[in-house]
Motif scaffolding. Structure first.
Motif, short mmCIF file in Angstrom:
data_model
loop_
_atom_site.label_atom_id
_atom_site.label_comp_id
_atom_site.label_asym_id
_atom_site.label_seq_id
_atom_site.Cartn_x
_atom_site.Cartn_y
_atom_site.Cartn_z
N VAL A 10 0.98 -1.25 0.05
CA VAL A 10 0.11 -0.10 -0.17
C VAL A 10 0.74 1.28 -0.07
O VAL A 10 1.69 1.42 0.94
N ASP A 11 0.82 2.07 -1.01
CA ASP A 11 1.69 3.15 -1.20
C ASP A 11 0.93 4.31 -1.08
O ASP A 11 0.03 4.81 -1.90
N SER A 12 1.27 5.30 -0.11
CA SER A 12 0.66 6.43 0.10
C SER A 12 1.16 7.43 -0.92
O SER A 12 0.67 8.41 -1.00
N GLY A 13 2.32 7.29 -1.38
CA GLY A 13 2.85 8.26 -2.21
C GLY A 13 3.81 9.47 -1.46
O GLY A 13 4.35 10.37 -2.09
N ARG A 14 3.60 9.38 -0.21
CA ARG A 14 4.45 10.42 0.50
C ARG A 14 5.76 9.51 1.36
O ARG A 14 5.91 8.47 1.41
N GLU A 15 6.60 10.65 1.50
CA GLU A 15 7.84 10.32 2.63
C GLU A 15 8.33 11.59 3.33
O GLU A 15 7.82 12.66 2.86
N ARG A 16 8.80 11.39 4.42
CA ARG A 16 9.50 12.36 5.06
C ARG A 16 10.76 12.59 4.71
O ARG A 16 11.57 11.74 4.51
N GLN A 17 10.92 14.02 4.17
CA GLN A 17 12.09 14.36 3.55
C GLN A 17 13.04 15.50 4.21
O GLN A 17 12.42 16.40 4.58
N SER A 38 11.13 6.09 -7.21
CA SER A 38 10.83 5.69 -5.96
C SER A 38 9.42 4.88 -5.65
O SER A 38 9.20 4.07 -5.48
N ALA A 39 8.09 5.52 -6.62
CA ALA A 39 6.78 4.83 -6.47
C ALA A 39 6.95 3.83 -7.55
O ALA A 39 6.55 2.61 -6.85
N LYS A 40 7.79 3.62 -8.40
CA LYS A 40 8.05 2.46 -8.98
C LYS A 40 8.67 1.31 -8.37
O LYS A 40 8.38 0.20 -8.50
N GLN A 41 9.68 1.81 -7.61
CA GLN A 41 10.60 0.73 -6.84
C GLN A 41 9.68 0.26 -5.80
O GLN A 41 9.48 -0.95 -5.53
N ARG A 42 8.84 1.12 -5.12
CA ARG A 42 7.85 0.63 -4.20
C ARG A 42 6.84 -0.61 -4.74
O ARG A 42 6.48 -1.55 -4.20
N ALA A 43 6.24 -0.12 -5.79
CA ALA A 43 5.41 -1.01 -6.63
C ALA A 43 6.17 -2.34 -7.06
O ALA A 43 5.53 -3.34 -6.94
N GLY A 44 7.54 -2.43 -7.14
CA GLY A 44 8.36 -3.55 -7.48
C GLY A 44 8.57 -4.42 -6.32
O GLY A 44 8.67 -5.70 -6.60
N TYR A 58 -3.13 7.36 -4.55
CA TYR A 58 -3.34 8.40 -5.24
C TYR A 58 -3.57 8.14 -6.70
O TYR A 58 -3.28 7.01 -7.24
N SER A 59 -3.96 9.19 -7.60
CA SER A 59 -4.52 8.92 -8.74
C SER A 59 -3.32 9.05 -9.85
O SER A 59 -2.18 9.53 -9.49
N SER A 60 -3.62 8.56 -11.07
CA SER A 60 -2.45 8.52 -12.02
C SER A 60 -2.40 10.19 -12.23
O SER A 60 -1.23 10.59 -12.79
N ALA A 61 -3.29 10.88 -12.40
CA ALA A 61 -3.21 12.22 -12.49
C ALA A 61 -2.08 13.00 -11.49
O ALA A 61 -1.32 13.80 -11.92
N VAL A 62 -2.25 12.55 -10.35
CA VAL A 62 -1.28 13.05 -9.25
C VAL A 62 0.06 12.78 -9.76
O VAL A 62 0.97 13.71 -9.46
#
Length: 92
Positions: A10-17, A38-44, A58-62
């Motif tokens: 489950v990817d929120s698409g957010r991280e603390r930077q 990073s999102a692609k790596q998480r999905a992998g 998150y949507s593909s538009a975001v």
């Protein structure tokens, strides 16, 4: 081995930077979107050893509009002193 048996992510698409202001010498953390890489790596991570799926909150538009292709170089977001101390500690 890390990640063995992970079937769902489950990817929120957010991280603390960490951010760093060169003029004031202050650093702080903020929550921001991850990069597309990073999102692609998480999905992998889902389904490496068996069938799996990544649920993105998150949507593909975001993804297309808000996510940078790659994360900025980490050295730019950290004070140089922190980098030197980390390097010296790891070199032992």
């Amino acid at each position: 081995m890390r990640g063995v048996g992970i079937r769902y992510v489950v990817d929120s698409g957010r991280e603390r930077q960490q951010r760093y202001h060169t003029t004031t010498g202050m650093s702080w953390f903020e929550v921001d979107w991850v990069s597309k890489a990073s999102a692609k790596q998480r999905a992998g991570r889902a389904g490496r050893t068996a069938a799996g799926h990544c649920y993105r909150l998150y949507s593909s538009a975001v993804f297309d509009a808000q996510f940078e292709s790659f994360a900025p170089v980490e050295l730019l977001n950290n004070p140089l002193e922190d980098v030197v101390v980390r390097y010296a500690h790891n070199a032992k």
